[in-house]
Each structure stands twice: as C-alpha cells, then as structure tokens.
Design an enzyme around this catalytic site. Structure first.
Site, PDB file in Angstrom:
ATOM      1  N   LYS A   1      24.713 -13.860 -29.114  1.00 19.44           N
ATOM      2  CA  LYS A   1      23.424 -13.245 -29.471  1.00 19.44           C
ATOM      3  C   LYS A   1      22.906 -13.741 -30.815  1.00 19.44           C
ATOM      4  CE  LYS A   1      23.791  -9.219 -26.479  1.00 19.44           C
ATOM      5  NZ  LYS A   1      25.114  -9.446 -25.852  1.00 19.44           N
TER       6      LYS A   1
HETATM    7  C1  LIG Z   1      25.308  -9.542 -24.460  1.00 14.48           C
HETATM    8  C2  LIG Z   1      26.570 -10.144 -23.982  1.00 14.48           C
HETATM    9  C3  LIG Z   1      26.724 -10.616 -22.655  1.00 14.48           C
HETATM   10  C4  LIG Z   1      25.658 -10.446 -21.590  1.00 14.48           C
HETATM   11  O1  LIG Z   1      24.523 -11.214 -21.836  1.00 14.48           O
HETATM   12  P1  LIG Z   1      23.164 -10.935 -21.014  1.00 14.48           P
HETATM   13  O2  LIG Z   1      22.163 -11.815 -21.670  1.00 14.48           O
HETATM   14  O3  LIG Z   1      22.868  -9.489 -21.222  1.00 14.48           O
HETATM   15  O4  LIG Z   1      23.414 -11.246 -19.598  1.00 14.48           O
HETATM   16  C5  LIG Z   1      27.915 -11.231 -22.295  1.00 14.48           C
HETATM   17  N1  LIG Z   1      28.917 -11.375 -23.179  1.00 14.48           N
HETATM   18  C6  LIG Z   1      28.813 -10.940 -24.463  1.00 14.48           C
HETATM   19  C7  LIG Z   1      29.963 -11.111 -25.388  1.00 14.48           C
HETATM   20  C8  LIG Z   1      27.643 -10.317 -24.908  1.00 14.48           C
HETATM   21  O5  LIG Z   1      27.550  -9.868 -26.179  1.00 14.48           O
END
Ligand SMILES: *Cc1c(COP(=O)(O)O)cnc(C)c1O
Length: 494
Positions: free
Chosen positions: A117
């Site tokens: 993210k």
């Molecule tokens: C947010 C997150 C996901 C999922 O990502 P999406 O974009 O919501 O599909 C998967 N793994 C981790 C570690 C995350 O923080």
C-alpha cells in the site's frame, strides 16, 4: 483525459477534481473515459525509459497519460520526490526475485510500512499536498484501520502541509508491531484514536461523521480508501516495471521451460502472467488497467484466502457478498473482506461499459438480494479469456506449507498474503510464460504465523529494531461519534 462514473454520471471531471473525492455523487466509482493505448513501439520506449532513468521516470510516463491538469514539470517532480531508494529501500523500488524457474516475486513491500500500500499511498501524500496548496485548502483525513491501511496512510501524510490524519483503530486489537508502527509517530498532524470497541465500531464512526454533511464540509473531512482512483493508477506502474524486469534479456535466459526456443521475439510478443493476493480487488484492478492499456499480460490470477468471494465469481459468475459476521478471521487478515470495494470497476468493463447495467447490479440487485449472477449473461462466458482473469483460493494450511517450502528450498521467507499468492500461482503456471507473484507485505508484519510455520520468527529489518519500546502517541476514546468529532474540531483551526 476525463473521468466518468461506473453508474452513469458523465459530468466531465479532470484528475484533480476526483483526486480528493471518494465515490462519485451517484454512488459509482470513477474510471477514465478510455484507456490510453500502448503499442509495441511505445512499449519499447517505456522499457528504455525504465532501464535508463528508473522507476520514477516510468511512473511519470504512465501517470501523465491520465493526468492532464498538473503541469508536466510538476508531475515529474512529484514522481521523483515519491519514488526514491531512500523511501523504498532499493534503487529498483520493486525488485524482481526469482523463486524457481519461471516463477518470480515482485517486491512491493520495501516502503516505510512494509506493505504494498506504500507504493500508492506515498504518491497520494505528495499529490494531496500539491493540490491542497494550489487551492489554498486544508484536508482532515478520517479513517478506520485494522492495520496496514492506517499505517500506510500515516507514513504517507506525516509532516505534509495542509493535511491532518485522524486514524481510528480498535483499542488493543492490532498486533504490537502494527501498534508500534502507528503510535510511535510523533508528527503533529497525525492523530491516532484507539476506540474501545472492534473494527466495525471504528468504521461506523467514520461513516457517521461522513454522513453529517454539515460537519464534513465545515471540517473538510476526506478519506484515502482503496477506491481512490489515484491509488489505483499509482499501482499500474509496477505492473509495467515487473513486466520489463521479467522479460529483460538477462532474465529470459533463466525463466525456465519455453515451448519453442524463440530468441528474437519482438517487443509486445513476450507475455507474462501475474498472481495477485486479493481482498478489495484494488491491486489486481490496477493489473486489469495495465492489460487494457495493452501491456502483454497473459493472465491475471486472483488469489483469495478462505474469504473467497472473488474466486467464487471467477469460477461461477456469481458474486455473493458476505455479511461481516460471515467473514472469517484468517492468518492473511488484510484479505478478510466480505465485499470487494473495487470490483465494480471491472464489472463495468466486463459489461462493455454499460453504466445502466452496472447500476442495476450494484445499486439494486446486490443491496436487495445480496448477490448477482452473471453466469447466464452472454457477456460473462469467455470473460476470463477476454480479460485474462483466473482465480484460486488458499487456506491456513496452504499458507503454512508454502511458507515452509519456500524457506527450505529457496531460503526466502514470505508473508502470509504472499503465500496465498504463491500457492495459487503454482496452480496456474504455463510453459514459457513467466509468472510474477506480487509480494504484498513483509513477513515481520505477521510474525505469529511465520513462527507457527517455521518455528522461529522472521527477520526484522534493522530500522524497526525496538519500535515497540518507543513512546506512543494515541488517544483512547469510547465508541462515541461525538467524542471523535470533538477531537477533530479541537485540532482544526478554522
Ligand atoms: C491490502 C492488502 C491486500 C489486499 O489488497 P486489495 O487491493 O485490497 O486486493 C493483500 N495483502 C496485504 C498485505 C494487504 O495489505
């Protein structure tokens, strides 16, 4: 380039108009009016830009196709400020690691909070600061987090002019590491609010504050959730960077079985597949956008955990959301979702950008009956082939086995979400097509499960040594909207 809503509102909006917004006024999600097309010559040019000038320059090239209302020099400066080796740990930003012949890990988790993210949120921080300064405005970001999103938002917004962050989290329910990451921030514009309740209480408070339109306008309340188009756009860049690395001449030599030896394949003819650990369909939706632009992606493999709403859809054509109470708590918690908030974007494209049909599914059928069924819609069969989607699911036992296996055979420790990806990726390998698994977090964030798998905790990056012992900056409140509003009001000088 203008943006439209998946539910039909076609008021022309530029990028910066939607940058600070969440949903479109009609409840839909914003998408560009069209996907800019990258042909083989342009792909070769982007490869050269990436090779000679690096990730920030590639980001500028991709973003500038979608952003017409920020002068090029400013946008380039924003990309260069965002994607530095200092912030993301390596000069490549997203290094590609071979696991076994033809199977790669794309390292997206070397940013400040050790989850993918950061790749988008760091850009959002700089874009917000730029646009707010240009408008002479301020923004109070209010959010709810159970871990990854809140810390990524705080590390992106810390110290930014014109921005305050109010992040609610369930008191005492995050891991000690996650609490330490957030609560140790001493920046004046970051406000941690621990709510005496569960994550749903935090979300209810955010909704209640946002629904008070007078308060929302007076205190300039905004969000940074995963439906934000700018976040999605930032993620498109690393699909290109992953493609270029996996198809470079150097890597091709080691990418394993090839159906026929074809040394002189032209640009645009080399294809790769991606497997993406998924929850809200945000990360993999960026892959869909990259593919729609013409990036030669053979398959986009959606990997879910036991909360397999998305796997069910791609297998059956039925999209059945779960109640919060039916959402399982798993050892890949960032994928524990009941409803994939970005999924409407893909369905809009799947239905040939038919906004009326999209609205009927998401605004009428889904709220009324809790599911919709496209299995008999003529536009669904073959969708996987047309849009490249495949899917699979993984369980706690699969995660443990995969983490153990890679640790033993490749001396690589992966996190639980990435393990879901690797497990599903192995089920979808095709000869001659490199498979790239997106690494969505580092194992230290989920140390308990790693210890369960390996018998010892994962390695901790040096910069996080002893963070649990740092002074904490957090206000504990009861699950009471009025108290949260009072805190925001007290911190906002208007
Ligand atoms: C947010 C997150 C996901 C999922 O990502 P999406 O974009 O919501 O599909 C998967 N793994 C981790 C570690 C995350 O923080």
């Amino acid at each position: 380039m203008h943006y439209l809503s998946t539910r039909g509102d076609a008021t022309p909006r530029a990028f910066c108009d939607i940058l600070l917004e969440g949903l479109a006024p009609d409840g839909g999600l914003y998408l560009p009016e069209r996907y800019p097309q990258i042909d083989a010559a342009e792909l070769a040019r982007l490869r050269a830009v990436h090779a000679s000038q690096g990730y920030a320059a590639l980001a500028f090239e991709i973003l500038s196709l979608y952003i017409a209302d920020i002068p090029a020099a400013d946008l380039r400066a924003i990309c260069e400020k965002t994607y530095t080796a200092d912030v993301f740990g390596t000069p490549e930003m997203v290094p590609l690691k071979p696991l076994e012949p033809g199977l790669f890990l794309l390292g997206l988790s070397n940013g400040p909070t050790l989850a993918f993210k950061d790749m988008a949120m760091q850009l959002l921080g700089h874009l917000f600061e730029y646009e707010l300064a240009r408008r002479g405005e301020q923004l109070n970001i209010l959010g709810a987090t159970s871990g990854d999103t809140g810390s990524a938002a705080e590390y992106a917004m810390r110290g930014k002019q014109g921005i305050r962050v109010f992040m609610t989290s369930p008191h005492g329910r995050m891991s000690p590491f996650q609490q330490a990451q957030m609560f140790s921030l001493q920046d004046e514009n970051i406000h941690n609010i621990a709510i005496e309740g569960v994550f749903d209480d935090c979300q209810d408070i955010v909704k209640a504050v946002s629904n008070d339109l007078a308060f929302k306008a007076r205190y300039k309340i905004g969000t940074v959730n995963s439906i934000n188009w700018a976040r999605l756009l930032a993620q498109v860049v690393y699909y290109f960077a992953g493609y270029f690395q996996a198809t470079s001449d150097r890597v091709q030599a080691t990418s394993g079985p090839s159906p026929q030896p074809s040394p002189q394949r032209g640009e645009g003819e080399k294809r790769v597949s991606f497997t993406v650990p998924s929850g809200n369909f945000g990360n993999v939706c960026a892959g869909h956008v990259a593919r729609m632009m013409g990036l030669p992606i053979a398959h986009l493999v959606v990997a879910t955990n036991e909360n397999d709403v998305l796997d069910e859809f791609f297998r059956t054509g039925i999209y059945r959301v779960r109640a919060a109470a039916d959402t399982l708590e798993t050892s890949s918690p960032s994928m524990d979702i009941s409803k994939a908030s970005n999924f409407e974007r893909f369905v809009f494209d799947l239905l040939g950008r038919d906004a009326a049909a999209t609205r009927a599914l998401f605004a009428e059928q889904l709220p009324r009956q809790g599911f919709f069924d496209l299995s008999r819609d003529t536009r669904f069969p073959g969708a996987a082939a047309r849009y490249g989607f495949q899917s699979g699911r993984s369980t706690h036992a699969d995660r443990l086995a995969t983490i153990r296996d890679l640790h033993q055979r490749c001396a690589v420790t992966i996190d639980t979400h990435t393990a879901d990806g690797v497990k599903v990726a192995r089920e979808h390998r095709e000869g001659g097509v490199p498979m790239i698994v997106l690494e969505t977090a580092l194992p230290i964030k989920f140390a308990d499960t790693i210890t369960e798998a390996l018998g010892h905790p994962p390695e901790r990056p040096a910069k996080f040594a002893g963070i649990e012992d740092l002074p904490k900056r957090v206000t504990v409140l009861s699950a009471d909207v009025a108290q949260v509003k009072a805190l925001i009001a007290a911190q906002t000088k208007i």
